[in-house]
Design an enzyme around this catalytic site. Structure first.
Site, PDB file in Angstrom:
ATOM      1  CB  CYS A  49      -0.924  -0.008   1.213  1.00 16.66           C
ATOM      2  SG  CYS A  49      -2.074  -1.382   1.203  1.00 16.66           S
TER       3      CYS A  49
HETATM    4  N1  LIG Z   1      -2.548  -6.366   1.921  1.00 13.87           N
HETATM    5  C1  LIG Z   1      -3.020  -5.369   2.618  1.00 13.87           C
HETATM    6  O1  LIG Z   1      -2.724  -5.243   3.767  1.00 13.87           O
HETATM    7  C2  LIG Z   1      -3.974  -4.364   2.026  1.00 13.87           C
HETATM    8  C3  LIG Z   1      -4.551  -3.415   2.884  1.00 13.87           C
HETATM    9  C4  LIG Z   1      -5.458  -2.514   2.355  1.00 13.87           C
HETATM   10  C5  LIG Z   1      -5.751  -2.543   0.996  1.00 13.87           C
HETATM   11  N2  LIG Z   1      -5.148  -3.466   0.177  1.00 13.87           N
HETATM   12  C6  LIG Z   1      -5.515  -3.480  -1.232  1.00 13.87           C
HETATM   13  O2  LIG Z   1      -6.331  -4.632  -1.479  1.00 13.87           O
HETATM   14  C7  LIG Z   1      -6.086  -5.128  -2.791  1.00 13.87           C
HETATM   15  C8  LIG Z   1      -5.698  -6.589  -2.729  1.00 13.87           C
HETATM   16  O3  LIG Z   1      -4.491  -6.685  -2.021  1.00 13.87           O
HETATM   17  P1  LIG Z   1      -3.946  -8.050  -1.439  1.00 13.87           P
HETATM   18  O4  LIG Z   1      -2.863  -7.665  -0.485  1.00 13.87           O
HETATM   19  O5  LIG Z   1      -5.047  -8.899  -0.935  1.00 13.87           O
HETATM   20  O6  LIG Z   1      -3.320  -8.718  -2.751  1.00 13.87           O
HETATM   21  P2  LIG Z   1      -2.833 -10.244  -2.898  1.00 13.87           P
HETATM   22  O7  LIG Z   1      -1.859 -10.221  -4.004  1.00 13.87           O
HETATM   23  O8  LIG Z   1      -2.446 -10.785  -1.570  1.00 13.87           O
HETATM   24  O9  LIG Z   1      -4.141 -11.019  -3.340  1.00 13.87           O
HETATM   25  C9  LIG Z   1      -4.774 -10.793  -4.538  1.00 13.87           C
HETATM   26  C10 LIG Z   1      -5.373 -12.104  -5.018  1.00 13.87           C
HETATM   27  O10 LIG Z   1      -6.098 -11.820  -6.201  1.00 13.87           O
HETATM   28  C11 LIG Z   1      -5.889 -12.918  -7.092  1.00 13.87           C
HETATM   29  N3  LIG Z   1      -6.217 -12.450  -8.427  1.00 13.87           N
HETATM   30  C12 LIG Z   1      -5.498 -11.679  -9.259  1.00 13.87           C
HETATM   31  N4  LIG Z   1      -6.171 -11.461 -10.390  1.00 13.87           N
HETATM   32  C13 LIG Z   1      -7.346 -12.105 -10.275  1.00 13.87           C
HETATM   33  C14 LIG Z   1      -8.469 -12.255 -11.123  1.00 13.87           C
HETATM   34  N5  LIG Z   1      -8.515 -11.687 -12.309  1.00 13.87           N
HETATM   35  N6  LIG Z   1      -9.505 -12.987 -10.664  1.00 13.87           N
HETATM   36  C15 LIG Z   1      -9.451 -13.605  -9.462  1.00 13.87           C
HETATM   37  N7  LIG Z   1      -8.420 -13.492  -8.627  1.00 13.87           N
HETATM   38  C16 LIG Z   1      -7.385 -12.752  -9.028  1.00 13.87           C
HETATM   39  C17 LIG Z   1      -4.449 -13.294  -6.879  1.00 13.87           C
HETATM   40  O11 LIG Z   1      -4.183 -14.612  -7.336  1.00 13.87           O
HETATM   41  C18 LIG Z   1      -4.318 -13.156  -5.367  1.00 13.87           C
HETATM   42  O12 LIG Z   1      -4.634 -14.357  -4.702  1.00 13.87           O
HETATM   43  C19 LIG Z   1      -5.033  -4.225  -3.396  1.00 13.87           C
HETATM   44  O13 LIG Z   1      -5.648  -3.219  -4.125  1.00 13.87           O
HETATM   45  C20 LIG Z   1      -4.358  -3.620  -2.183  1.00 13.87           C
HETATM   46  O14 LIG Z   1      -3.780  -2.369  -2.461  1.00 13.87           O
HETATM   47  C21 LIG Z   1      -4.280  -4.383   0.671  1.00 13.87           C
END
Ligand SMILES: NC(=O)c1ccc[n+]([C@@H]2O[C@H](COP(=O)([O-])OP(=O)(O)OC[C@H]3O[C@@H](n4cnc5c(N)ncnc54)[C@H](O)[C@@H]3O)[C@@H](O)[C@H]2O)c1
Length: 455
Positions: free
Chosen positions: A293
Site C-alpha cells: 500500500c
Molecule cells: N494487503 C493489505 O494489507 C492491504 C490493505 C489494504 C488494501 N489493500 C488493497 O487490497 C487489494 C488486494 O491486495 P492483497 O494484499 O489482498 O493482494 P494479494 O496479491 O495478496 O491477493 C490478490 C489475489 O487476487 C488474485 N487475483 C489476481 N487477479 C485475479 C483475477 N482476475 N480474478 C481472481 N483473482 C485474481 C491473486 O491470485 C491473489 O490471490 C489491493 O488493491 C491492495 O492495495 C491491501
C-alpha cells in the site's frame, strides 16, 4: 412514475436488503489474498455463505483442502469456514449464484510506476457475462478516484448480458440493473490493536441504492459503516489515509537523518513528542517503505492528478525521501564496517528480517530486498534470516533465490543488519554474539553496547 410502480421499484432492493440483514445472501469474494481471504473468513464467521474466487489454482486447491497459505491465518480457520459453506474456485460461472460480489484483486504499479489496473480489468471481464439483475458488486482494491466509474462499470456494462446495466442515480432501481459500490480495505496487517470489525467501513455507492445495499452487506461484519456521497469520495478517502502515512514517514525519516548528524536520538524525541495529548501522531523511521500500500498507492493519485494538470509535490517529495532510505542504510553499513577497518566488498553480512514489517510473512516492496541487492552489488556475501519467510525467490522487482539461514553462527558475520524488528528475535543475544550490529528499527533499544550502530 405511478404509485404502483413505486411499490414495485423498491422491491428488488428490499429483497436484497432482507437477505443481507438475515444473512441468507450468498457472497462471492474475488481475489483470495491478504485482503480477500480474511474478509471471506469474517463473512463466514458471521454465518454468511461465501464463495471465494481466484485465478491462482494452487491457492484454490489449498483452500479446498482446508489449508491456509497466509502465516497469520491458521488452517483451522479455513476448516471452520468450510464447515460454514466456504468454498474456493476458479469457475467464474458461479458468479451468477451470488447476491453480492466483492473484488479484492491487486492494484500494483507498472514498470514505469503507473497504475496497473489489469487485475481489475481482467476480473471485470471474467465476471461480467455471469452478472444478473439485483446483484451488488463492490470494489475493495485501493485505486485512484474514478476507477469504479471510469474502468470497472464500463467493462461490466459492455460485457454483461444484454439489457442489464449498472444502476445509475435517478434510474429505476427495480429495472434490469445490478448495483455497484466502492469500499476500501483499511486493514493494517500484523496490527492487533484494533479488531478488524472495529475499523469503520467507508462506503461510496454509484447510486444511493447501491450505497444502501453495500452498507447492509458490511454491517453484517463491521461495527460501523461510514457512507460517503460517491465512489470517488470513497476511493480518495483510502488514498488520503495512505498518503498521510507516507508523507509523515518521509518527514520522520528526514528528521532521523538530520538528528543523526546532530547527535540527537530521534527515537527519544518521538517518544517525548508523543506525550503531547493532541496535535501529534507518532510515526517511526525505518529502512524504507514496504508493503502493497504505502509505497504504491500515493502514485496512483499523482498519476491521476496529471490528468488535471496538477503536480502532487508532497507525494513526490515523500517518495523521493522514502525511496532513498535503503541507500542510506547501505551507506551506514559501509561506514560501520569502516570503523572496524573492513569494507562492504568481501564482508559477510546477515540481514535480519525480509518481511516489510514485523511479525508478518509479506515481503512485497520490502526495503530489505533492495538492501540485500545493493549489498550484493557492492560484492558483500549476504545471508538473511526471517522466521516468517523461509525462502525468497523471484518477484516483480527482485530475483534473489535465497534461503533463510539459522541464527546459529552470528559471530561468523562481519555485520548483522536489523532490517525488520520481528518480535521473535532475542536482540540481547544477537548483540552479544554478533561482531557489529546495524539497527534500522531501534530494535536494540535499552541494550548498551559499542557494537550497535543506529541508522
Ligand atoms: N494487503 C493489505 O494489507 C492491504 C490493505 C489494504 C488494501 N489493500 C488493497 O487490497 C487489494 C488486494 O491486495 P492483497 O494484499 O489482498 O493482494 P494479494 O496479491 O495478496 O491477493 C490478490 C489475489 O487476487 C488474485 N487475483 C489476481 N487477479 C485475479 C483475477 N482476475 N480474478 C481472481 N483473482 C485474481 C491473486 O491470485 C491473489 O490471490 C489491493 O488493491 C491492495 O492495495 C491491501
Amino acid at each position: 412514475m405511478n404509485t404502483a410502480s413505486l411499490a414495485i421499484q423498491t422491491s428488488q432492493v428490499d429483497l436484497q436488503l432482507q437477505k443481507l440483514h438475515a444473512k441468507t445472501a450468498k457472497v462471492g469474494v474475488i481475489g483470495l489474498g491478504y485482503v480477500g481471504l480474511p474478509l471471506s473468513l469474517l463473512l463466514s464467521e458471521a454465518g454468511i455463505t461465501v464463495q471465494g474466487f481466484d485465478i491462482d489454482g494452487s491457492k484454490v486447491s489449498q483452500l479446498e483442502q482446508g489449508t491456509s497459505y497466509i502465516y497469520r491465518i491458521p488452517s483451522t480457520e479455513i476448516e471452520r469456514a468450510r464447515s460454514q459453506g466456504f468454498r474456493a474456485t476458479s469457475d467464474f460461472s458461479l458468479i451468477s449464484e451470488q447476491d453480492a460480489i466483492i473484488l479484492c484483486v491487486p492494484t500494483p504499479l507498472t514498470e514505469h510506476r503507473d497504475p496497473d489496473l489489469s487485475f481489475i480489468e481482467c476480473t471485470a471481464t471474467n465476471i461480467a457475462p455471469w452478472l444478473r439483475r439485483g446483484q451488488l458488486v463492490v470494489l475493495e482494491s485501493t485505486t485512484y478516484p474514478g476507477t469504479t466509474e471510469e474502468i470497472l462499470i464500463p467493462i461490466l456494462n459492455r460485457l454483461c448480458p444484454e439489457g442489464l446495466r449498472a444502476h445509475e442515480q435517478g434510474a429505476d432501481p427495480d429495472g434490469n440493473v445490478f448495483f455497484v459500490a466502492f469500499s476500501p480495505e483499511r486493514e493494517d496487517p500484523g496490527n492487533n490493536t484494533v479488531a478488524r470489525r472495529d475499523i469503520p467501513k467507508v462506503i461510496g455507492g454509484h447510486s444511493p441504492a447501491a450505497g444502501l445495499l453495500a452498507s447492509a452487506l458490511y454491517s453484517t461484519i463491521f461495527g460501523k459503516t461510514v457512507s460517503v456521497s460517491s465512489t470517488q469520495a470513497a476511493e480518495m478517502t483510502k488514498l488520503l489515509e495512505n498518503i498521510y502515512r507516507c508523507v509523515n514517514i518521509a518527514l520522520v525519516n528526514e528528521l532521523k537523518m538530520l538528528s543523526q548528524r546532530m547527535g540527537i536520538d530521534i527515537w527519544e524525541v518521538i517518544d517525548a513528542a508523543a506525550t503531547k495529548p493532541f496535535g501529534f501522531q507518532a510515526f517511526y523511521p525505518g529502512p524504507g517503505l514496504g508493503g502493497h500500500c504505502i509505497p504504491i498507492d500515493p502514485f496512483y493519485l499523482s498519476w491521476k492528478a496529471r490528468e488535471w494538470n496538477f503536480h502532487t509535490r508532497f507525494i513526490e517529495l515523500a517518495g523521493e525521501i522514502n525511496e532513498g532510505m535503503p541507500d542510506y542504510v547501505v551507506q551506514a553499513i559501509g561506514e560501520a564496517l569502516n570503523t572496524v577497518r573492513k569494507s562492504i566488498n568481501g564482508s559477510r553480512i546477515l540481514v535480519l528480517g525480509v518481511a516489510y514489517k514485523k511479525d508478518i510473512d509479506d515481503l512485497r516492496e520490502s526495503p530489505s530486498l533492495e538492501i540485500i541487492e545493493k549489498l550484493q552489488h557492492e560484492r558483500a556475501l549476504v545471508d538473511y534470516n526471517d522466521p516468517y519467510l523461509p525462502t525468497v525467490g523471484r518477484g516483480r522487482h527482485y530475483n534473489l533465490g535465497m534461503t533463510s539461514t539459522p541464527l546459529t553462527h552470528l559471530a561468523d558475520y562481519d555485520c548483522v543488519v536489523i532490517a525488520t524488528d520481528h518480535s521473535d528475535y532475542d536482540y540481547a543475544t544477537i548483540v552479544s554474539e554478533a561482531n557489529l550490529v546495524v539497527d534500522t528499527r531501534n530494535a536494540t533499544r535499552g541494550i548498551v553496547s559499542t557494537k550497535i550502530v543506529h541508522c
